[in-house]
Scaffold this motif. Structure first.
Motif, PDB file in Angstrom:
ATOM      1  N   THR A   1       0.830  -1.207   0.000  1.00  0.00           N
ATOM      2  CA  THR A   1       0.000   0.000   0.000  1.00  0.00           C
ATOM      3  C   THR A   1       0.864   1.256   0.000  1.00  0.00           C
ATOM      4  O   THR A   1       0.475   2.278  -0.559  1.00  0.00           O
ATOM      5  CB  THR A   1      -0.917  -0.001   1.241  1.00  0.00           C
ATOM      6  N   GLY A   2       2.031   1.138   0.622  1.00  0.00           N
ATOM      7  CA  GLY A   2       2.896   2.305   0.682  1.00  0.00           C
ATOM      8  C   GLY A   2       3.637   2.574  -0.618  1.00  0.00           C
ATOM      9  O   GLY A   2       4.103   3.697  -0.858  1.00  0.00           O
ATOM     10  N   THR A   3       3.755   1.548  -1.464  1.00  0.00           N
ATOM     11  CA  THR A   3       4.566   1.688  -2.680  1.00  0.00           C
ATOM     12  C   THR A   3       4.129   2.817  -3.615  1.00  0.00           C
ATOM     13  O   THR A   3       4.964   3.628  -4.019  1.00  0.00           O
ATOM     14  CB  THR A   3       4.624   0.342  -3.431  1.00  0.00           C
ATOM     15  N   PRO A   4       2.826   2.905  -3.979  1.00  0.00           N
ATOM     16  CA  PRO A   4       2.464   4.023  -4.869  1.00  0.00           C
ATOM     17  C   PRO A   4       2.768   5.373  -4.232  1.00  0.00           C
ATOM     18  O   PRO A   4       3.210   6.303  -4.912  1.00  0.00           O
ATOM     19  CB  PRO A   4       0.964   3.842  -5.099  1.00  0.00           C
ATOM     20  N   LEU A   5       2.558   5.469  -2.910  1.00  0.00           N
ATOM     21  CA  LEU A   5       2.848   6.734  -2.217  1.00  0.00           C
ATOM     22  C   LEU A   5       4.334   7.052  -2.307  1.00  0.00           C
ATOM     23  O   LEU A   5       4.727   8.184  -2.584  1.00  0.00           O
ATOM     24  CB  LEU A   5       2.426   6.646  -0.756  1.00  0.00           C
ATOM     25  N   LEU A   6       5.149   6.025  -2.097  1.00  0.00           N
ATOM     26  CA  LEU A   6       6.599   6.226  -2.124  1.00  0.00           C
ATOM     27  C   LEU A   6       7.045   6.688  -3.513  1.00  0.00           C
ATOM     28  O   LEU A   6       7.812   7.651  -3.652  1.00  0.00           O
ATOM     29  CB  LEU A   6       7.304   4.919  -1.740  1.00  0.00           C
ATOM     30  N   LEU A   7       6.546   6.005  -4.548  1.00  0.00           N
ATOM     31  CA  LEU A   7       6.945   6.352  -5.913  1.00  0.00           C
ATOM     32  C   LEU A   7       6.598   7.807  -6.218  1.00  0.00           C
ATOM     33  O   LEU A   7       7.449   8.586  -6.659  1.00  0.00           O
ATOM     34  CB  LEU A   7       6.219   5.437  -6.913  1.00  0.00           C
TER      35      LEU A   7
ATOM     36  N   TYR B   1       1.127   1.533 -11.166  1.00  0.00           N
ATOM     37  CA  TYR B   1       1.225   0.487 -10.143  1.00  0.00           C
ATOM     38  C   TYR B   1      -0.166   0.152  -9.587  1.00  0.00           C
ATOM     39  O   TYR B   1      -0.507  -1.011  -9.388  1.00  0.00           O
ATOM     40  CB  TYR B   1       2.141   0.937  -9.006  1.00  0.00           C
ATOM     41  N   LEU B   2      -0.973   1.208  -9.382  1.00  0.00           N
ATOM     42  CA  LEU B   2      -2.318   0.981  -8.843  1.00  0.00           C
ATOM     43  C   LEU B   2      -3.167   0.144  -9.790  1.00  0.00           C
ATOM     44  O   LEU B   2      -3.822  -0.801  -9.381  1.00  0.00           O
ATOM     45  CB  LEU B   2      -3.017   2.317  -8.596  1.00  0.00           C
ATOM     46  N   SER B   3      -3.159   0.516 -11.085  1.00  0.00           N
ATOM     47  CA  SER B   3      -4.095  -0.118 -12.017  1.00  0.00           C
ATOM     48  C   SER B   3      -3.549  -1.414 -12.604  1.00  0.00           C
ATOM     49  O   SER B   3      -4.288  -2.156 -13.242  1.00  0.00           O
ATOM     50  CB  SER B   3      -4.456   0.853 -13.142  1.00  0.00           C
TER      51      SER B   3
END
Lengths: 362, 308
Positions: B16-22, B206-208
């Motif tokens: 869940t944190g990955t898109p935020l991090l990117l 990443y989300l989609s």
């Protein structure tokens, strides 16, 4: 070089007013191009989008219905933006107004009291004010950026509204649909003309605009707001109480947006539903800019934005175009506006082919 | 709570944190150059939509990833033109980009709503992934999560240990001085804005393509804005972004934790948690004004006027 860009010594007033017009014309051209790409007749597309929806009296009344909440939000936002307070939270404040107002309206299901309606409207405005007070207090006391807090609160408000319609405010006899009970006659906004949906909210919106105009241009507090927006250090030296002004403009915007929300649920909708607003609070940001933060400007701009909403519905029904076209038009319009605003501070000189033109040092 | 649950929570937290991090890494670079781009949400939406559409049509997820990145960059060019060439207000331009991105992605993505797509599969690294607690979180993820680890290293090295990173910071801290030593402020800022766009597009894709392999209108649900808050949270320091992103990831998966604890709370109320957490964090970090002044790039949000 054929053209030369130079900085104006002073912003051009003419261009400040012409820029929105220019942006609209460019948006229309882009729209025509989009229709053409969709293999539709561009002229028919523009007609369906911008003329057909308001071709009869019913359409005009609907224009007022759609413009009212946008105008209320934009009136509030214009005051905030004048003070250089970047409130992006009109959407959340609108939703909280709808939620508060609905909760109070549901207490009057059996009532025929004349006091019910004013009370519901007031509680809606109060709901919006409470929601707007949060970013104001956080900005004043914790130096928190209001852009981010107001955006976050929009998402929180939407989820609270969903919680309401799925939980405590759900109609017990509603077959488990996420909707409240239909409001009683006593808590439904009266329509202005029999047989049309145009309701009292439209009048409230116009009153709000007049109030904004009077306050901003005729009172000392309005003067303080404008000074704060133009030069915060000047406001500071003049001894204006900046924190009080920030709180004031946000509370005002919250009240207006809350009123917009409660007018929607007690007006055209008649109950609390998950989709109170198709993004009126965000459209109002565009309206405020397009209307140059001026009362007359935002009235015209909100009518235009309401027309875009109606046009995209009409385009879907009549031509099978995607409903999202409306949102796209709004975005394009704001882009063009910001681009055209370049011409307020800069001048483009056509120099022809001659090379002996003296270059003016700015 | 048993070990399995904690392992799964850590796994979900990183995902869940990955898109935020990117997205936040892109915005951090952008802000280091002095440009505040509030259009992350719009660029993410466009990246998510384009990524899904291209992957769906081509049948190759990696084409989708590439399309997401390129679309994000194209979107950021629009912002660059307004904010850097026309000297428009950066806040307004960013907002315009978000509103435009939401509209355009809904318009172009209309045909792809509800279409099925097999999402990106995890690359489970044998051995390492069976380390108790953290093994699954760090070594049984999909390739884009690994890419986010790599990008973190790249950004960290770039900002603190490279010459171009120094140039970036110089432009953000003192654009006039940067000009005086012969740097092109506009060019550096354009590159930073482009990188921000690429990362936002990647975060959207990443989300989609991996997180929830589908496309729906406004599917980013404010993640672009949370990423912006994350940069403030990190006080513009790269290391803290990682910590922040996973903390916010944790706030978004509270429902898993609640389930584990056997507490039943309305899902709508739980959904407010990441947003409330963002506000709380902003309050805690912004209250110390001196700290913000110390760490924020000096010229952040101020247009740069080229002097003739």
């Amino acid at each position: 070089m054929l053209v030369n860009v130079e900085r104006r010594a002073q912003g051009s007033r003419t261009m400040a007013y012409m820029s929105p017009v220019l942006a609209m014309v460019l948006t229309l051209f882009t729209g025509a191009l989009l229709f053409w790409i969709q293999e539709q007749n561009p002229l028919q597309g523009l007609y369906t989008f911008f003329i057909l929806p308001v071709a009869d009296l019913y359409g005009l009344s609907e224009l007022g219905v759609k413009a009212a909440p946008i105008l209320l939000c934009a009136a509030g936002l214009a005051v905030c933006f004048r003070a250089n307070v970047w409130n992006i939270g009109a959407e959340g404040q609108l939703l909280m107004g709808a939620l508060f107002g609905s909760w109070v309206a549901l207490q009057f299901l059996e009532s025929t009291s004349g006091w019910a309606m004013p009370l519901v409207l007031l509680s809606g405005a109060l709901g919006g004010m409470c929601w707007a007070a949060i970013p104001a207090i956080l900005k004043n006391h914790f130096n928190t950026n209001e852009i981010l807090t107001t955006i976050m609160l929009n998402y929180v408000a939407l989820n609270l509204l969903l919680f309401g319609v799925h939980g405590p405010l759900k109609d017990p006899d509603g077959f488990n649909f996420p909707e409240s009970a239909l409001f009683s006659e006593a808590t439904t906004l009266p329509v202005l003309i029999e047989g049309y949906r145009l309701h009292l909210g439209a009048l409230l919106a116009l009153l709000a605009v007049v109030a904004v105009w009077v306050v901003l241009s005729r009172t000392f507090i309005g003067f303080q707001i404008r000074v704060l927006g133009m030069d915060s250090s000047a406001a500071h030296y003049a001894g204006f109480r900046e924190k009080k002004l920030v709180l004031l403009v946000l509370l005002f915007c919250g009240a207006m947006a809350g009123l917009a929300g409660v007018s929607e649920v007690t007006g055209p909708i008649g109950q609390l539903v998950p989709t109170v607003s198709p993004g009126y609070g965000y459209s109002a940001i565009i309206v405020a800019f397009l209307g140059r933060l001026h009362p007359v400007g935002i009235v015209l701009a909100s009518l235009l934005m309401a027309l875009v909403y109606m046009g995209s519905e009409m385009g879907q029904i009549q031509m099978g175009l995607p409903l999202a076209l409306g949102g796209l038009f709004q975005g394009v319009l704001l882009f063009y506006l910001l681009a055209c605003d370049f011409l307020i501070m800069y001048r483009i000189r056509w120099q022809g082919f001659a090379s002996n033109v003296a270059t003016n040092e700015a | 709570m048993d070990i399995d649950l904690i392992t799964n929570i850590l796994f979900a937290m990183v995902r869940t944190g990955t898109p935020l991090l990117l997205v936040a890494m892109g915005e951090l670079i952008c802000e280091k150059s002095g440009v505040l781009n509030l259009g992350q949400e719009g660029m993410m939406l466009m990246g998510a939509m384009a990524g899904f559409a291209v992957a769906f049509v081509s049948g190759d997820l990696w084409f989708g990833v590439l399309a997401g990145i390129l679309t994000g960059m194209l979107m950021s060019l629009l912002f660059g033109f307004l904010a850097l060439n026309l000297n428009a207000n950066q806040v307004a331009s960013g907002l315009a980009l978000t509103i435009f991105g939401a509209g355009l992605s809904a318009y172009l993505g209309g045909d792809f709503v509800g279409k099925p797509l097999t999402g990106m599969e995890a690359w489970v690294i044998p051995g390492l992934s069976s380390i108790p607690l953290i093994g699954k979180a760090l070594f049984a993820q999909d390739p884009l999560v690994y890419l986010s680890f790599v990008m973190f290293g790249v950004v960290f090295f770039f900002v603190y240990h490279s010459r171009p990173g120094l140039i970036l910071k110089a432009v953000g801290e003192a654009p006039e001085s940067a000009v005086a030593v012969g740097l092109s402020v506009i060019r550096v800022r354009y590159l930073a804005v482009l990188f921000g766009g690429a990362m936002a597009g990647l975060g959207g894709a990443y989300l989609s393509l991996a997180y929830t392999p589908l496309w729906s209108d406004n599917m980013t649900a404010g993640r672009g804005w949370i990423a912006l808050a994350l940069v403030v949270f990190a006080s513009w320091r790269v290391g803290r972004l990682l910590l922040g992103a996973y903390l916010f990831g944790a706030a978004s998966i509270m429902h898993l934790v609640m389930q584990g604890l056997g507490v039943s709370v309305s899902s709508n109320l739980l959904a407010t948690l990441p947003y409330l957490a963002t506000i709380v964090v902003l309050v805690l970090l912004s209250s110390n004004q001196a700290r913000i002044k110390l760490f924020a790039p000096m010229s952040l949000g101020k247009p740069f006027h080229k002097t003739q």
